[in-house]
Design a protein around this motif. Sequence first.
Motif, PDB file in Angstrom:
ATOM      1  N   GLN A  79     -33.839 -32.813  47.040  1.00  0.00           N
ATOM      2  CA  GLN A  79     -35.316 -32.066  46.577  1.00  0.00           C
ATOM      3  C   GLN A  79     -36.140 -31.675  47.906  1.00  0.00           C
ATOM      4  OE1 GLN A  79     -36.721 -35.817  44.742  1.00  0.00           O
ATOM      5  NE2 GLN A  79     -35.838 -34.928  42.547  1.00  0.00           N
ATOM      6  N   LEU A  80     -36.128 -32.400  48.742  1.00  0.00           N
ATOM      7  CA  LEU A  80     -36.647 -31.910  50.016  1.00  0.00           C
ATOM      8  C   LEU A  80     -36.268 -30.395  50.611  1.00  0.00           C
ATOM      9  CD1 LEU A  80     -37.483 -35.219  51.960  1.00  0.00           C
ATOM     10  CD2 LEU A  80     -39.294 -33.850  50.932  1.00  0.00           C
ATOM     11  N   SER A  81     -34.960 -30.357  50.553  1.00  0.00           N
ATOM     12  CA  SER A  81     -34.505 -28.800  50.884  1.00  0.00           C
ATOM     13  C   SER A  81     -34.635 -27.928  50.037  1.00  0.00           C
ATOM     14  CB  SER A  81     -32.788 -29.356  51.029  1.00  0.00           C
ATOM     15  OG  SER A  81     -32.269 -28.139  51.278  1.00  0.00           O
ATOM     16  N   ARG A  82     -34.702 -28.283  48.638  1.00  0.00           N
ATOM     17  CA  ARG A  82     -35.115 -27.366  47.859  1.00  0.00           C
ATOM     18  C   ARG A  82     -36.667 -26.925  47.810  1.00  0.00           C
ATOM     19  NH1 ARG A  82     -34.575 -29.799  42.592  1.00  0.00           N
ATOM     20  NH2 ARG A  82     -32.750 -30.337  43.301  1.00  0.00           N
ATOM     21  N   LEU A  83     -37.594 -27.908  48.170  1.00  0.00           N
ATOM     22  CA  LEU A  83     -38.991 -27.629  48.419  1.00  0.00           C
ATOM     23  C   LEU A  83     -39.156 -26.791  49.594  1.00  0.00           C
ATOM     24  CD1 LEU A  83     -40.564 -30.889  47.761  1.00  0.00           C
ATOM     25  CD2 LEU A  83     -41.202 -28.835  46.359  1.00  0.00           C
ATOM     26  N   ASN A  84     -38.538 -27.171  50.834  1.00  0.00           N
ATOM     27  CA  ASN A  84     -38.322 -26.322  51.839  1.00  0.00           C
ATOM     28  C   ASN A  84     -38.122 -24.846  51.716  1.00  0.00           C
ATOM     29  OD1 ASN A  84     -39.227 -26.346  54.974  1.00  0.00           O
ATOM     30  ND2 ASN A  84     -36.749 -26.021  54.841  1.00  0.00           N
ATOM     31  N   ASN A  86     -38.248 -23.128  48.939  1.00  0.00           N
ATOM     32  CA  ASN A  86     -39.351 -22.716  48.279  1.00  0.00           C
ATOM     33  C   ASN A  86     -40.755 -22.106  49.038  1.00  0.00           C
ATOM     34  OD1 ASN A  86     -37.923 -22.598  45.770  1.00  0.00           O
ATOM     35  ND2 ASN A  86     -38.644 -24.500  45.108  1.00  0.00           N
ATOM     36  N   ILE A  87     -40.821 -23.168  49.938  1.00  0.00           N
ATOM     37  CA  ILE A  87     -41.955 -22.798  50.908  1.00  0.00           C
ATOM     38  C   ILE A  87     -41.767 -21.610  51.628  1.00  0.00           C
ATOM     39  CG2 ILE A  87     -43.420 -23.761  52.593  1.00  0.00           C
ATOM     40  CD1 ILE A  87     -43.126 -26.448  51.367  1.00  0.00           C
ATOM     41  N   GLU A  88     -40.663 -21.500  52.124  1.00  0.00           N
ATOM     42  CA  GLU A  88     -40.244 -20.484  53.108  1.00  0.00           C
ATOM     43  C   GLU A  88     -40.261 -19.168  52.228  1.00  0.00           C
ATOM     44  OE1 GLU A  88     -36.394 -21.576  54.558  1.00  0.00           O
ATOM     45  OE2 GLU A  88     -37.329 -22.876  56.133  1.00  0.00           O
ATOM     46  N   LYS A  89     -39.916 -19.169  51.304  1.00  0.00           N
ATOM     47  CA  LYS A  89     -39.896 -17.979  50.250  1.00  0.00           C
ATOM     48  C   LYS A  89     -41.357 -17.469  50.122  1.00  0.00           C
ATOM     49  CE  LYS A  89     -35.659 -18.641  47.739  1.00  0.00           C
ATOM     50  NZ  LYS A  89     -35.280 -19.033  46.398  1.00  0.00           N
ATOM     51  N   LEU A  90     -42.532 -18.416  49.983  1.00  0.00           N
ATOM     52  CA  LEU A  90     -43.702 -18.403  49.572  1.00  0.00           C
ATOM     53  C   LEU A  90     -44.352 -17.629  50.879  1.00  0.00           C
ATOM     54  CD1 LEU A  90     -45.024 -21.186  47.529  1.00  0.00           C
ATOM     55  CD2 LEU A  90     -44.770 -18.881  46.750  1.00  0.00           C
ATOM     56  N   ILE A  91     -44.048 -18.204  52.177  1.00  0.00           N
ATOM     57  CA  ILE A  91     -44.415 -17.745  53.259  1.00  0.00           C
ATOM     58  C   ILE A  91     -44.282 -16.345  53.716  1.00  0.00           C
ATOM     59  CG2 ILE A  91     -44.427 -18.001  55.834  1.00  0.00           C
ATOM     60  CD1 ILE A  91     -44.478 -21.131  55.209  1.00  0.00           C
TER      61      ILE A  91
END
Length: 93
Positions: A79-84, A86-91
């Motif tokens: 889950q943390l990997s998936r969140l990371n 997604n955050i990178e895509k947003l940035i």
Amino acid sequence: MLGGKKTKEDKQFEKFMERYQLEDLDEKDLVVLQRIANDLFGKEFIKTSMALTFAKIEEQAKVAYLSALVEQNWILMRQLSRLNKNIEKLIEK
């Protein structure tokens, strides 16, 4: 993996990654995951031998609880990997 042939350890590691759905981790994490998986493969043998030797029920319960915690940790890692990601895509946007 030499010469393109998969070793027993490579196959075990692939099954391990599939079991916990960890295929999307980045390369740095995969190196650490390989070490952890190798340690756990050895521990699985100990857990199995404990059950076969009729260890005390308290000891078996401890092993079961610790195994459950390990399983939960893999879920959290995924889950943390998936969140990371997604955050990178947003940035990037």
